[in-house]
Design a protein around this motif. Structure first.
Motif, short mmCIF file in Angstrom:
data_model
loop_
_atom_site.label_atom_id
_atom_site.label_comp_id
_atom_site.label_asym_id
_atom_site.label_seq_id
_atom_site.Cartn_x
_atom_site.Cartn_y
_atom_site.Cartn_z
N LEU A 77 -68.68 -12.63 -11.33
CA LEU A 77 -67.66 -13.31 -12.14
C LEU A 77 -67.27 -14.60 -11.43
N HIS A 78 -67.39 -15.71 -12.16
CA HIS A 78 -66.93 -16.99 -11.61
C HIS A 78 -65.81 -17.50 -12.50
N ILE A 79 -64.68 -17.88 -11.88
CA ILE A 79 -63.57 -18.43 -12.65
C ILE A 79 -63.59 -19.95 -12.47
N HIS A 106 -70.90 -13.84 -15.14
CA HIS A 106 -69.96 -14.19 -16.21
C HIS A 106 -69.12 -15.37 -15.75
N ILE A 107 -68.86 -16.28 -16.67
CA ILE A 107 -68.03 -17.43 -16.30
C ILE A 107 -66.82 -17.47 -17.22
N VAL A 108 -65.63 -17.51 -16.61
CA VAL A 108 -64.39 -17.60 -17.38
C VAL A 108 -63.80 -18.98 -17.12
N LYS A 109 -63.57 -19.75 -18.21
CA LYS A 109 -63.06 -21.11 -18.03
C LYS A 109 -61.56 -21.15 -18.32
N ILE A 110 -60.79 -21.42 -17.29
CA ILE A 110 -59.33 -21.39 -17.44
C ILE A 110 -58.84 -22.39 -18.48
N LYS A 111 -59.42 -23.58 -18.48
CA LYS A 111 -58.96 -24.63 -19.39
C LYS A 111 -59.15 -24.21 -20.84
N LYS A 112 -60.28 -23.60 -21.10
CA LYS A 112 -60.59 -23.15 -22.46
C LYS A 112 -59.67 -22.00 -22.86
N LEU A 113 -59.41 -21.17 -21.87
CA LEU A 113 -58.64 -19.94 -22.14
C LEU A 113 -57.14 -20.21 -22.24
N ILE A 138 -56.97 -12.53 -13.65
CA ILE A 138 -58.20 -12.59 -14.44
C ILE A 138 -59.28 -11.67 -13.87
N MET A 139 -59.41 -11.65 -12.54
CA MET A 139 -60.41 -10.77 -11.93
C MET A 139 -60.16 -9.33 -12.37
N ASN A 140 -58.90 -8.91 -12.26
CA ASN A 140 -58.59 -7.52 -12.59
C ASN A 140 -58.74 -7.25 -14.08
N LYS A 141 -58.21 -8.15 -14.91
CA LYS A 141 -58.23 -7.91 -16.36
C LYS A 141 -59.66 -7.97 -16.89
N PHE A 142 -60.45 -8.89 -16.36
CA PHE A 142 -61.85 -8.99 -16.79
C PHE A 142 -62.58 -7.68 -16.45
N ALA A 143 -62.36 -7.20 -15.21
CA ALA A 143 -63.01 -5.96 -14.77
C ALA A 143 -62.53 -4.80 -15.63
N TYR A 144 -61.23 -4.71 -15.83
CA TYR A 144 -60.66 -3.59 -16.59
C TYR A 144 -61.18 -3.58 -18.03
N ASP A 145 -61.16 -4.74 -18.68
CA ASP A 145 -61.59 -4.83 -20.09
C ASP A 145 -63.07 -4.49 -20.26
N ASN A 146 -63.85 -4.74 -19.21
CA ASN A 146 -65.30 -4.56 -19.33
C ASN A 146 -65.84 -3.33 -18.61
N GLY A 147 -64.96 -2.44 -18.22
CA GLY A 147 -65.39 -1.16 -17.64
C GLY A 147 -65.91 -1.25 -16.21
N PHE A 148 -65.61 -2.33 -15.49
CA PHE A 148 -65.98 -2.37 -14.06
C PHE A 148 -64.95 -1.53 -13.30
#
Ligand code: Q46
Ligand code: ZN
Ligand code: ZN
Length: 297
Positions: A77-79, A106-113, A138-148
């Motif tokens: 995961l890259h933020i 996975h790439i999460v873009k803060i500006k877009k989000l 974001i690290m935690n929520k991304f992991a939680y939402d995606n079953g990591f």
């Protein structure tokens, strides 16, 4: 000087434990250190779904590289923090290593989000403070939402010893009780691990250069004021005269950590995102003034 383990010329001298090593044996030493920390603290158990957070800097990229070399399965995961050219360089290095090791990133873009990048929010809060809050959430929520089940980060011996030292100086008991290479899962917080816990900053830089891992060396423009730099410098002075003092300090801390008792906060669900929170809204939803939860599925 010959390498301790073979006939080759030594390229590196480690001051604690004292030894001279060739390039290959130095890399092996670093990989073994990571493996030992994983085994000793049971950081990665069977059937865990592992997410490795990569910033584009040497630590997290070396972490991804070594975990892959040790045979672990994971995704990255890259933020993208939206800090101009700096974030572009970070994204590029992160993508490069994941394409080399052949694992998904996975790439999460803060500006877009969130509409604005880090450094673009009008607030009295220091930039690094809300940047840290945002990355952790974001690290935690991304992991939680995606079953990591687990998130691994690249914190190293220098980061961790400075963090423990500053929290002892300020008697931040609650932080100290949670500090270490492993933070177990709790409620909707997934497990967090730090496999580079016993590797020094310099060792990681050297590993990155031997393994030809391209990483961003430029510092983020907001890093200058960070107080942790002062503590790191102070510990470097101590380490120079007393090789091994950082390692002994954090190992001793882990042995005695139970004396720092954790305050039990009553957690409820954030009314926006449903994640654990001390107040009606969690610090992240409050800071970004969210009306809807961020979803990463
Ligand atoms: S990225 Fe973010 Fe760091 Fe830049 S704004 Fe501060 S915390 S310095 S690791
Ligand atoms: Zn050797
Ligand atoms: Zn929330």
């Amino acid at each position: 000087m010959k390498c301790k383990f073979c006939n080759k010329e030594a390229e590196v001298t480690i001051r604690y434990p004292r030894m001279h090593l060739c390039e290959n044996h130095f890399k092996e030493y670093c990989e073994n250190r990571v493996k030992n920390v994983i085994d000793k603290h049971r950081l990665i158990e069977k059937d865990e779904k592992l997410l490795v957070a990569v910033s584009g800097g040497k630590d997290s990229l070396v972490l991804a590289y070594i975990l892959n070399k040790l045979g672990y399965e994971f995704e990255g995961l890259h933020i993208d923090l939206g800090i101009e050219d700096y974030s572009e360089m970070c994204k590029k290095s992160s993508k490069k290593i994941f394409s080399e090791i052949g694992l998904p990133l996975h790439i999460v873009k803060i500006k877009k989000l969130l509409g604005r990048g880090i450094g673009e929010v009008k607030t009295r809060r220091p930039v690094c403070s809300y940047c840290g809050l945002t990355k952790r959430y974001i690290m935690n929520k991304f992991a939680y939402d995606n079953g990591f089940t687990t998130v691994a980060t690249g914190h190293n011996l220098d980061d961790e010893s400075a963090f423990v030292f500053s929290n002892i100086l300020h008697w931040n008991i609650d932080y100290l009780s949670k500090q270490g290479p492993l933070l177990e899962a709790e409620d909707k917080f997934v497990k967090k691990i730090k496999p580079l816990y016993e590797l020094r900053d310099k060792e990681i830089s050297l590993y990155a250069s031997f393994a030809k891992i391209e990483h961003v060396t430029k510092k983020c423009k907001y890093a200058r004021g960070a107080t942790s730099i002062k503590y790191k410098k102070f510990l470097d002075i101590l380490e120079k005269d007393n090789p091994g003092i950082k390692l002994n300090f954090i190992r001793g801390f882990l042995r005695n950590r139970k004396i720092f008792k954790k305050k039990d906060f009553e957690l409820r669900e954030c009314e926006i995102c449903g994640m654990p929170s001390q107040g009606k809204k969690c610090a992240f939803c409050r800071f970004w003034r969210l009306k809807e939860p961020l979803m990463f599925q």
